[in-house]
Design an enzyme around this catalytic site. Structure first.
Site, PDB file in Angstrom:
ATOM      1  N   LEU A  85       0.797  -1.225   0.000  1.00 28.35           N
ATOM      2  CA  LEU A  85       0.000   0.000   0.000  1.00 28.35           C
ATOM      3  C   LEU A  85       0.834   1.282   0.000  1.00 28.35           C
ATOM      4  O   LEU A  85       0.296   2.374   0.173  1.00 28.35           O
ATOM      5  CB  LEU A  85      -0.972  -0.012   1.185  1.00 28.35           C
ATOM      6  CG  LEU A  85      -1.929  -1.219   1.185  1.00 28.35           C
ATOM      7  CD1 LEU A  85      -2.776  -1.223   2.436  1.00 28.35           C
ATOM      8  CD2 LEU A  85      -2.780  -1.243  -0.063  1.00 28.35           C
ATOM      9  N   CYS A  86       2.139   1.162  -0.218  1.00 33.06           N
ATOM     10  CA  CYS A  86       3.006   2.351  -0.287  1.00 33.06           C
ATOM     11  C   CYS A  86       2.871   3.016  -1.652  1.00 33.06           C
ATOM     12  O   CYS A  86       2.748   2.354  -2.676  1.00 33.06           O
ATOM     13  CB  CYS A  86       4.467   1.960  -0.078  1.00 33.06           C
ATOM     14  SG  CYS A  86       4.873   1.641   1.626  1.00 33.06           S
ATOM     15  N   HIS A  87       2.933   4.337  -1.634  1.00 30.21           N
ATOM     16  CA  HIS A  87       2.900   5.101  -2.879  1.00 30.21           C
ATOM     17  C   HIS A  87       4.273   5.083  -3.541  1.00 30.21           C
ATOM     18  O   HIS A  87       5.289   5.189  -2.848  1.00 30.21           O
ATOM     19  CB  HIS A  87       2.525   6.562  -2.593  1.00 30.21           C
ATOM     20  CG  HIS A  87       1.134   6.736  -2.103  1.00 30.21           C
ATOM     21  ND1 HIS A  87       0.789   6.567  -0.783  1.00 30.21           N
ATOM     22  CD2 HIS A  87      -0.002   7.040  -2.763  1.00 30.21           C
ATOM     23  CE1 HIS A  87      -0.503   6.778  -0.645  1.00 30.21           C
ATOM     24  NE2 HIS A  87      -1.012   7.068  -1.824  1.00 30.21           N
ATOM     25  N   MET A 123       8.636   4.508   5.379  1.00 30.44           N
ATOM     26  CA  MET A 123       8.750   3.126   4.900  1.00 30.44           C
ATOM     27  C   MET A 123       9.979   2.946   4.029  1.00 30.44           C
ATOM     28  O   MET A 123      10.626   1.901   4.066  1.00 30.44           O
ATOM     29  CB  MET A 123       7.482   2.708   4.140  1.00 30.44           C
ATOM     30  CG  MET A 123       6.246   2.618   5.026  1.00 30.44           C
ATOM     31  SD  MET A 123       6.456   1.588   6.504  1.00 30.44           S
ATOM     32  CE  MET A 123       6.847   0.020   5.778  1.00 30.44           C
ATOM     33  N   GLU A 124      10.337   3.956   3.261  1.00 32.02           N
ATOM     34  CA  GLU A 124      11.527   3.871   2.422  1.00 32.02           C
ATOM     35  C   GLU A 124      12.789   3.800   3.278  1.00 32.02           C
ATOM     36  O   GLU A 124      13.700   3.014   2.975  1.00 32.02           O
ATOM     37  CB  GLU A 124      11.579   5.064   1.462  1.00 32.02           C
ATOM     38  CG  GLU A 124      10.567   4.993   0.334  1.00 32.02           C
ATOM     39  CD  GLU A 124       9.109   5.258   0.727  1.00 32.02           C
ATOM     40  OE1 GLU A 124       8.229   5.004  -0.113  1.00 32.02           O
ATOM     41  OE2 GLU A 124       8.839   5.697   1.866  1.00 32.02           O
ATOM     42  N   ASP A 138      23.656 -11.848   4.494  1.00 33.81           N
ATOM     43  CA  ASP A 138      23.878 -12.726   3.344  1.00 33.81           C
ATOM     44  C   ASP A 138      25.358 -12.862   3.009  1.00 33.81           C
ATOM     45  O   ASP A 138      25.829 -13.945   2.681  1.00 33.81           O
ATOM     46  CB  ASP A 138      23.119 -12.187   2.128  1.00 33.81           C
ATOM     47  CG  ASP A 138      23.317 -13.063   0.908  1.00 33.81           C
ATOM     48  OD1 ASP A 138      23.078 -14.283   1.005  1.00 33.81           O
ATOM     49  OD2 ASP A 138      23.720 -12.532  -0.140  1.00 33.81           O
TER      50      ASP A 138
END
Length: 169
Positions: A85-87, A123-124, A138
């Site tokens: 739901l992020c733009h 969020m970014e 990793d």
């Protein structure tokens, strides 16, 4: 069965849930484009020997910190592809800084993301930190599988309707 979006402890309703309780993308079309910045941080905890390997540049897969930095930047730019739901945003700045810390022992990863737009970049920043931490894992997992990723959180948010937020303030 229809559910209403419940208020959080702060009294605010969840913005990604409509009156029926269904997920939705928030409409930001009426919001003004303003400068917004977010800073997030996380830690990758490992043994002193593994940290020494990273610091000396002797990791088998290459430069761990440079690779993690690039991975974090790339992830910030693709957040809307990862979080439903992020733009999608035209980011104006993404930095990922990684410090080694012998006291942890491990790495402290910090991302700063900036945009001029109608919605924030929390969020970014969080995605950049998460992917940078995962990339460190990793690249060193062949040497140490017990590495821990901890404490990914928002440090600061500047701009937008809700104003300035600083963790712990």
């Amino acid at each position: 069965m229809a559910r209403k979006a419940k208020a959080t402890g702060s009294g605010a309703a969840l913005t990604h849930i409509d009156a029926k309780g269904e997920a939705r993308m928030v409409d930001v079309s009426a919001k003004p484009a303003t400068e917004r910045t977010a800073v997030a941080e996380g830690r990758v905890i490992m043994s002193k020997a593994t940290l020494a390997l990273i610091s000396s540049g002797q990791a088998k897969k290459g430069d761990v910190l440079a690779t993690a930095r690039i991975a974090g930047i790339m992830a910030a730019k693709r957040t809307s592809e990862l979080i439903p739901l992020c733009h999608p945003l035209a980011l104006s700045k993404v930095t990922v800084d990684i410090e080694t810390d012998a006291k942890l022992p491990g790495c402290i990863v910090r991302a700063t993301v900036k945009v001029t737009g109608p919605t924030g970049v929390e969020m970014e920043a969080l995605t950049a930190v998460s992917v940078a931490c995962l990339t460190i894992y990793d690249m060193i997992k062949a040497v140490e599988r017990g590495v821990r990723i901890e404490g990914i959180h928002l440090i600061e948010k500047i701009g937008g309707k809700s104003g300035h937020f600083r963790a712990g303030a």
